[in-house]
Each structure stands twice: as C-alpha cells, then as structure tokens.
Design a protein around this motif. Sequence first.
Motif, PDB file in Angstrom:
ATOM      1  N   ARG B  46       0.833  -1.198   0.000  1.00 18.46           N
ATOM      2  CA  ARG B  46       0.000   0.000   0.000  1.00 18.46           C
ATOM      3  C   ARG B  46       0.869   1.249   0.000  1.00 18.46           C
ATOM      4  O   ARG B  46       1.977   1.235   0.520  1.00 18.46           O
ATOM      5  CB  ARG B  46      -0.896   0.027   1.249  1.00 18.46           C
ATOM      6  N   TRP B  47       0.318   2.339  -0.555  1.00 18.76           N
ATOM      7  CA  TRP B  47       1.079   3.590  -0.560  1.00 18.76           C
ATOM      8  C   TRP B  47       0.894   4.310   0.779  1.00 18.76           C
ATOM      9  O   TRP B  47      -0.030   4.028   1.543  1.00 18.76           O
ATOM     10  CB  TRP B  47       0.710   4.457  -1.746  1.00 18.76           C
ATOM     11  N   LEU B  50      -2.481   6.259   1.968  1.00 20.98           N
ATOM     12  CA  LEU B  50      -3.772   5.570   1.835  1.00 20.98           C
ATOM     13  C   LEU B  50      -4.495   5.484   3.166  1.00 20.98           C
ATOM     14  O   LEU B  50      -3.910   5.210   4.211  1.00 20.98           O
ATOM     15  CB  LEU B  50      -3.562   4.149   1.281  1.00 20.98           C
ATOM     16  N   CYS B 130      -6.635  -9.139  -4.449  1.00 18.29           N
ATOM     17  CA  CYS B 130      -5.751  -8.185  -5.140  1.00 18.29           C
ATOM     18  C   CYS B 130      -4.293  -8.570  -4.964  1.00 18.29           C
ATOM     19  O   CYS B 130      -3.508  -7.832  -4.390  1.00 18.29           O
ATOM     20  CB  CYS B 130      -5.988  -6.779  -4.600  1.00 18.29           C
ATOM     21  N   THR B 147       3.374   0.222 -10.431  1.00 18.46           N
ATOM     22  CA  THR B 147       2.028  -0.218 -10.088  1.00 18.46           C
ATOM     23  C   THR B 147       1.733   0.304  -8.679  1.00 18.46           C
ATOM     24  O   THR B 147       2.642   0.754  -7.980  1.00 18.46           O
ATOM     25  CB  THR B 147       1.926  -1.750 -10.081  1.00 18.46           C
ATOM     26  N   PRO B 148       0.481   0.237  -8.254  1.00 24.66           N
ATOM     27  CA  PRO B 148       0.173   0.683  -6.886  1.00 24.66           C
ATOM     28  C   PRO B 148       0.930  -0.127  -5.818  1.00 24.66           C
ATOM     29  O   PRO B 148       1.059   0.320  -4.689  1.00 24.66           O
ATOM     30  CB  PRO B 148      -1.339   0.447  -6.773  1.00 24.66           C
ATOM     31  N   THR B 170      -8.034   3.921  -6.658  1.00 25.30           N
ATOM     32  CA  THR B 170      -6.580   4.057  -6.678  1.00 25.30           C
ATOM     33  C   THR B 170      -6.142   5.168  -7.622  1.00 25.30           C
ATOM     34  O   THR B 170      -5.366   6.056  -7.250  1.00 25.30           O
ATOM     35  CB  THR B 170      -5.933   2.728  -7.135  1.00 25.30           C
ATOM     36  N   GLN B 173      -7.064   8.757  -6.483  1.00 30.61           N
ATOM     37  CA  GLN B 173      -6.298   9.178  -5.302  1.00 30.61           C
ATOM     38  C   GLN B 173      -4.850   9.499  -5.670  1.00 30.61           C
ATOM     39  O   GLN B 173      -4.293  10.497  -5.223  1.00 30.61           O
ATOM     40  CB  GLN B 173      -6.313   8.080  -4.238  1.00 30.61           C
ATOM     41  N   LEU B 174      -4.254   8.641  -6.497  1.00 28.07           N
ATOM     42  CA  LEU B 174      -2.852   8.883  -6.849  1.00 28.07           C
ATOM     43  C   LEU B 174      -2.725  10.106  -7.756  1.00 28.07           C
ATOM     44  O   LEU B 174      -1.786  10.891  -7.626  1.00 28.07           O
ATOM     45  CB  LEU B 174      -2.234   7.642  -7.489  1.00 28.07           C
ATOM     46  N   SER B 232     -13.515  -0.225  -8.315  1.00 25.64           N
ATOM     47  CA  SER B 232     -13.753   0.357  -6.994  1.00 25.64           C
ATOM     48  C   SER B 232     -14.192   1.816  -7.163  1.00 25.64           C
ATOM     49  O   SER B 232     -13.761   2.501  -8.078  1.00 25.64           O
ATOM     50  CB  SER B 232     -12.498   0.267  -6.140  1.00 25.64           C
ATOM     51  N   ALA B 327      -2.870   2.129 -12.651  1.00 25.47           N
ATOM     52  CA  ALA B 327      -3.931   1.886 -11.662  1.00 25.47           C
ATOM     53  C   ALA B 327      -5.050   1.132 -12.374  1.00 25.47           C
ATOM     54  O   ALA B 327      -6.188   1.582 -12.447  1.00 25.47           O
ATOM     55  CB  ALA B 327      -4.413   3.206 -11.087  1.00 25.47           C
TER      56      ALA B 327
END
Lengths: 181, 406
Positions: B46-47, B50, B130, B147-148, B170, B173-174, B232, B327
């Motif tokens: 995860r980033w 988040l 995922c 990638t995320p 994703t 948000q990014l 999502s 994403a």
Amino acid sequence: MTTTDNGVNVQALLDAREALKGAPEAAQFTWRATSKWDKGVHSTTTIKNFYGLGAEQSHKSETVFAADHPEVFAAEDNGITPIEYLLVGLASCLTAGVASVAQNRGIQLNSVTATVEGNHDIRGILGDADVRNGYNDIKVTFNIDADASPEDIEALVAQSQKRSAVFDALTNPTDVTVEVA
Amino acid sequence: MADRVTTVVVGAGHAGLAASHFLRSRAIDHVVLERGEVANSWRTERWDSLRLLTPNWLSRLPGQDYDGPDPDGYMTMTEVIGFIERFSTGAPVRTGVNVERVERTEEGFEVSSSAGDLACRSVIIASGACNVPIVPDFGELGVHQVTPFDYRHPDKLPDGGVLVVGASATGVQLAAELRASGRHVVLSVGEHTRMPRRHRGRDVLWWMHESGVWAQRYDEVEDLERARRLPSPQLAGGADVDLNTLTAAGVELVGRLAAVRDGSALFSGGLRNVCSLADLKANRMLAGFDEWAGISDRVVLEPTRVPGKPRLRLDLRSGEISTIVWATGFRPDYSWLDVPVLDDRGRLRHDGGVTGVPGLYALGLPVLRRRRSTFLHGIEDDARHVVDHLALRLSGTFDQSVSEAR
C-alpha cells in the motif's frame, strides 16, 4: 414490459450470449467487402458474404454501394463520399443499439432520429502535413420519442454507445494492414 | 507422512482471521498459514497516504468494533494493521509460511508449504482478491512504470509529469496526490464508478449500509458477474475526490488508453460517454437512497466536466511525462492452487464462497455473499456462513442440511 415491441428479438441475443460463453470460437466473425474501381474517384463496393458461427454465411441478397466525391471536388458525384459511409455506420449502429437496449429495458420507442455531423478539414487529404486526414470530431444528436423519462432516454443512448461496434471502431485505434496481392 | 489438521486457512488478513474466529467458536481444529505477517498486504503493498474508504464507526470485525476517538474518521494503514493485529489475538497463525501447492487427496487436501506439508479435510482460501496488479502489455515504453504495489509517495518517482492510467479509487487518489505535489498529471479514464463521499450530510457508505444496498445477497444481484468486476468507487478516506475536483486541481483528463503506436499513447475518443454513464449511474444510486428515505426531491450531481477536445495522443518520447502509474486493477493469484476450480479466465468458481470441490471454500472476494463482502465489516456474515457450511460437511449431516443452510 411484456407489451414493449421495438421489433428486436432480445431473447435471441441473450441466448446467443449465453451459448457463446461455452464456444468463444463461434463468436469470431469476419466481415467482407469487395470494391472495384470504376473511373476517376468512383468505385463500386459489393457485400454479400461473411464468416461467423464457425461457417461461411450470406446476406439474403447482395448490396451494392457506390462511392464517389461531390462536384465541388471536381468529381462526378456517382455516390456518397467514402468518409460519409462512416457516418452511415455510426448512425445505424447507435440506432440499432438504442432499439435493442430499449427492448431489453422494456421501453417502447415511438420514433428515433439520429443526426450525425462529422467535421473534416480537407487540407489534410490535400497534402497539408499539419492537418489530420480524417474527422476532427463527430457529433451525433438523437431525437427520441419514447414512453420513458428523459433520464431513461439518456441512459439508453449512453448504453448504446457502450455496446456499439462502430463507436468503438471510430473512437479507438484499429490495426489496419493494406497489402498488394 | 504429513501432519494433520482439520482445516487450513490460507492467509491471515481480515478474511482468514474471521474464518479462524468462527472455526474457534465451533472448536474446529485449524491453522492459518500466512506468507508474511498478519495483515501482510496492508503492510507491504500500500502507498503511504492511503486511508481506509470505510468510516471508522463502520469498520468492524466479528466481536471487535472501532473504539477509538474518531468514529467519523478513516483509518491510516498503520491503524488498519493495528486493528487487524488486535483481531488476530488467539488465532492459530503461522507467519512466514508460504503455501506453495494445494491438491486434492482421498480425504481432502494436501497443503504443501515452505514449512512442510499438511493433510487436511478442508481449505479456506482467504489469500485476497488483489494479489497481482494487472498491467496491460504495450511492450517497451521508454518511461518509468510503477504499479500501486510499488508506489509509495510522489517523492519516490523520477522528476517529471505522470500519466496515471485508470480512474477507480486508486487512480483518482494517486492522480490527486501527484498533482498536489506540483507535477503535471494526465489521467486516462475508462469506465468508472462515480460516488460522492457525502450525500445530504452523511457519508455515502452510511447510505449504502442503512438502506440495505450493501447487504444485498449475491443471489439477488441481477448481473452478478458484472457486480463482481465493478471497478472500486472514486472515493478516498477523507477528502472529496472525483473527476471534477481533479480537473479543478489541474489534472488533464483523457480517454481510456487504447494502444501505444510509434511511441505515442493513443486514447479512446469515448471519454464523454464513460463520464455520462458514470454520472447517470451515480445519480440513480443517490435517487435510490432518497427513495428509501422517503425524500421526494432529488440531489443531482454536477455533471462531470469533460474537456471540449480531450487529447487523443501523448508522445511518450517527448519528455512530457517521465512515469506511468498503472492503476488498472488487480487479480488474485491462484498459481499455488492445483484443484480444478478456476474458470477459463482464471477466476475462482464458487457459489457464495462454496466451491464445487467438497471442502474447498473462499472468503474475501468481491460480492462473495453480499455487496459489502470485500469491506472489513462485510466479512462477518460471509465467514460465519462459510464456516457453518464447512462444519456441516465435517459432521456428515451435510446432504440433508444443506438446503436449510442456504
């Protein structure tokens, strides 16, 4: 719902979708056209046969399309311009989609008219390297009289674009091979 | 000779631990095998910025509610890890054990792992939905790609503009975070799910929860396959983020990335329609909430502002962008599963978490048994049902009881 009749056999389409889940190879179609040069920029294209469902198929009859350019292009205008055929394809595909989606959603259509305008800067085809050859943009305007709310009609048109073969072919790049036999 | 245990749970995330919770309450002997640590993907995939999409008051696990000071807030990753860790108390978790193969035997299954083999009668797959980022293959692109799973923070990317491909939770948000860091950001938008963070002053997930939409069962969903593939929603844990806020912040919207040709990314000309579809759908969702609440006036979202002439082409060699962030979704990894339960697209075939192979179950997949299945608070019903089914099978009364269990 059961009284809706737009003349689309949705059940057959849904059955086909189900059947093709188990047989993806039968879903592979090849559409064909044969074009013959007449004279000048006039050509005649015929369409009769195609391939699909694992076998050669035929339309009930052959259709002949004349393509030419208008007199303002110093041509004889024996038929519509090739790029206009794209509008024919787009309008008829989206309209078929509207009818099918409406049938599936139980919406009775009374009338459907689509007006299509493609904006084209012809300097491209005349050799100006800074101008695109094809359409700069295309606008489709639907006039729909149906037993449904404006919002439902908008949703019909949106869903029809989502499932349209020609909308996809025009909005996304397609790999094209042209060769000399 | 392999060691024996009645049930093996694969994965110690919230789903596997919820399975363990109900297995323990039924005194079914089991182990939870975890390749890393408890809540591993929350720790490693995860980033930094988040936050959970669900508000804290709704973030609950079987027997464990949020009891912190900010019920309307959204947990950081550190808080999520702590929450799941607390939930793992008492669960028979073996960490650092990688499941390498699961195959059928006469009595059930053999589970081969980095810590040896186990024979068991049932297996619950709770390894997540995922595991692998989906990245389209466009060949060599000559720019940095992440990638995320690899992305952590804007500072970790090379200087320069960024093309973010994908506009689900994703992607938006990014894109927002990268733009806020001062970068030029182009966002490639395909089909997406628009969802305002709040409706009539309440969190949209309050509406999903209270109106019963989220509790809808998988066998009542009209098009289940589609519901399970839904991207999502465009939500963030906290701030509002949608295509209009991104446009206002200076992010450039383009259509779906359709192809890369001669070093240029080519975008679909269908941006306007995917935005119309998402707007119509979001307004229908809000109208549904209002109908449920008996409110007759309607809130209509500001239509998504689509650029007059969305760009169709971006030269990846021009230096305009230095990085592509993919994403573009995730898929589960079942490479270790040597049991024929995958369909022709590699997805697990199951009926509400019960596979066609006796004794093999799944948890933690989208719309597994309810629309809320992949959210923290969605696991309780799913895990209880799956463990009930598993227990019935073990007790040998399965055949006559199965119809009642449904």
